[in-house]
Write an enzyme that holds these catalytic residues in place. Structure first.
Site, mmCIF file in Angstrom:
data_model
loop_
_atom_site.group_PDB
_atom_site.id
_atom_site.type_symbol
_atom_site.label_atom_id
_atom_site.label_comp_id
_atom_site.label_asym_id
_atom_site.label_seq_id
_atom_site.Cartn_x
_atom_site.Cartn_y
_atom_site.Cartn_z
ATOM 1 N N ASP A 10 -28.082 32.992 -44.855
ATOM 2 C CA ASP A 10 -29.021 34.492 -44.639
ATOM 3 C C ASP A 10 -29.868 34.527 -45.995
ATOM 4 O OD1 ASP A 10 -30.107 37.013 -43.239
ATOM 5 O OD2 ASP A 10 -28.250 37.402 -44.881
ATOM 6 N N SER A 11 -29.650 35.526 -45.900
ATOM 7 C CA SER A 11 -30.919 35.840 -47.214
ATOM 8 C C SER A 11 -29.333 36.825 -47.950
ATOM 9 C CB SER A 11 -32.055 37.110 -47.063
ATOM 10 O OG SER A 11 -31.543 38.606 -45.765
ATOM 11 N N CYS A 73 -29.100 34.498 -39.641
ATOM 12 C CA CYS A 73 -30.706 35.453 -40.719
ATOM 13 C C CYS A 73 -31.925 35.673 -39.361
ATOM 14 C CB CYS A 73 -31.087 35.354 -41.364
ATOM 15 S SG CYS A 73 -32.593 35.713 -41.485
ATOM 16 N N GLU A 152 -26.922 46.478 -48.348
ATOM 17 C CA GLU A 152 -27.149 45.178 -49.725
ATOM 18 C C GLU A 152 -26.361 46.099 -50.599
ATOM 19 O OE1 GLU A 152 -26.953 41.303 -50.347
ATOM 20 O OE2 GLU A 152 -27.612 41.746 -48.136
ATOM 21 N N CYS A 184 -30.717 42.718 -36.712
ATOM 22 C CA CYS A 184 -30.915 41.417 -37.925
ATOM 23 C C CYS A 184 -29.826 41.480 -37.938
ATOM 24 C CB CYS A 184 -31.588 42.828 -38.601
ATOM 25 S SG CYS A 184 -30.831 42.238 -40.493
ATOM 26 N N HIS A 186 -27.780 41.727 -40.398
ATOM 27 C CA HIS A 186 -26.440 42.773 -41.912
ATOM 28 C C HIS A 186 -26.421 44.836 -40.141
ATOM 29 C CE1 HIS A 186 -28.536 40.859 -45.007
ATOM 30 N NE2 HIS A 186 -28.148 41.280 -45.556
HETATM 31 N N1 DGL Z 1 -30.248 39.391 -41.661
HETATM 32 C C1 DGL Z 1 -31.482 39.063 -42.227
HETATM 33 C C2 DGL Z 1 -31.456 39.010 -40.560
HETATM 34 O O1 DGL Z 1 -31.053 38.770 -39.082
HETATM 35 C C3 DGL Z 1 -32.081 38.832 -42.767
HETATM 36 C C4 DGL Z 1 -32.719 40.903 -43.479
HETATM 37 C C5 DGL Z 1 -33.441 40.264 -44.544
HETATM 38 O O2 DGL Z 1 -33.258 40.850 -45.715
HETATM 39 O O3 DGL Z 1 -34.490 41.735 -44.230
HETATM 40 O O4 DGL Z 1 -32.653 39.428 -40.053
#
Ligand code: DGL
Length: 288
Positions: A10-11, A73, A152, A184, A186
């Site tokens: 993931d990011s 992600c 984050e 997402c 996150h």
């Molecule tokens: N967690 C990621 C997603 O599901 C990336 C979020 C990001 O870095 O903008 O899209």
């Protein structure tokens, strides 16, 4: 081969929602997790950039001899899954299809909300997959770009997160949706805040659960499920964590999110995983 690890990326910390679910559902599997903390967020970047980043990460994960890859992600699943799946010789799965299937099953009135990054929303992938599952579904989407930096930063229960959630979700609530996809990885980390805003009448879909299920099926099909045993029959399941920046900071947040100890987090210079396989093993620095 069976006890080789699963690569998950993931990011940043968002993919830990998926990694945690894999640990819960498939306790014999080892994981190599990569969080691209130097280049987060992915959600505002172009498709080409996300494909480039994903290719580098996949090359890195392959050096760890992973047997399958989970793109934990949504943005990278929307932009890069198709390309990556064609380029590698191991199974690769993303999070969008499993999330969409869950949402399609959960809705009673056929009106589904999707919240995600700008990239995921503008790709239209959730809408495409949901309409493929059931063409009569109505999909209402909203990009929530500030959620990722808030997560984050570890502001999971902060009043500022509640205020922003309120602004993002207010309009969406007027469409009479009964199901909301946390599109997402996150976002499940702030689901309590999201729940406060949308109330109890809406089903929140976290694609992590179905993604772990989908992974299990893929491993079963390929006959590569792990038994979690070392060569001496002892239990040998290890989870390793890598990031592209600020290992210590990631480690702190990851321990909270996973509610478990993490032995170490290593920093990797991910940009060197560009083309060939002669990688320099030197990591990146945590120094400021
Ligand atoms: N967690 C990621 C997603 O599901 C990336 C979020 C990001 O870095 O903008 O899209």
């Amino acid at each position: 081969m069976n006890n080789a690890p699963i690569g998950v990326f993931d990011s940043g910390v968002g993919g830990l929602t998926v990694a945690g679910e894999i640990m819960r559902q498939l306790p014999d599997e080892s994981i190599v997790y990569f969080g691209d903390t130097a280049r987060v967020p992915y959600g505002s970047k172009s498709k080409d950039t996300i494909i480039t980043f994903s290719r580098q990460i996949v090359r890195f994960l392959k050096t760890k001899e992973v047997k399958a890859i989970v793109i934990a992600c949504n943005t990278a699943s929307a932009y890069a899954l198709e390309t990556i799946a064609k380029e590698v010789d191991i199974p690769v799965i993303g999070v969008i299809e499993p999330g969409a299937v869950t949402a399609g099953e959960a809705t009673a009135n056929g009106r589904i909300g999707v919240i995600a990054t700008e990239g995921t929303i503008s790709s239209g992938t959730y809408e495409t997959v949901l309409k493929r599952i059931n063409p009569s579904l109505q999909v209402f989407s909203k990009a929530c770009p500030l959620f990722v930096p808030l997560v984050e930063e570890g502001l999971l229960y902060d009043p500022v997160t509640l205020e922003i959630a309120d602004r993002y979700l207010y309009d969406l609530m007027s469409y009479d949706i009964d199901t909301l996809v946390l599109g997402c990885t996150h976002y499940p980390l702030i689901r309590r805040t999201i729940r406060k805003v949308v109330g109890d009448g809406i089903t929140l879909v976290n694609p992590a659960y179905e993604t772990a299920k989908a992974l299990e099926k893929v491993l079963e099909r390929g006959n590569i499920l792990a038994d979690g045993k070392g060569s001496l029959g002892n239990r040998e399941v290890t989870h390793r964590f890598y990031v592209s920046d600020s290992a210590e900071r990631f480690g702190k947040l990851a321990r909270t999110i996973l509610s478990r100890g993490i032995e170490s987090v290593e920093c990797v210079n991910i940009e060197q995983y560009t083309n060939n396989i002669n990688y320099d093993t030197e990591g990146c620095s945590d120094e400021k």
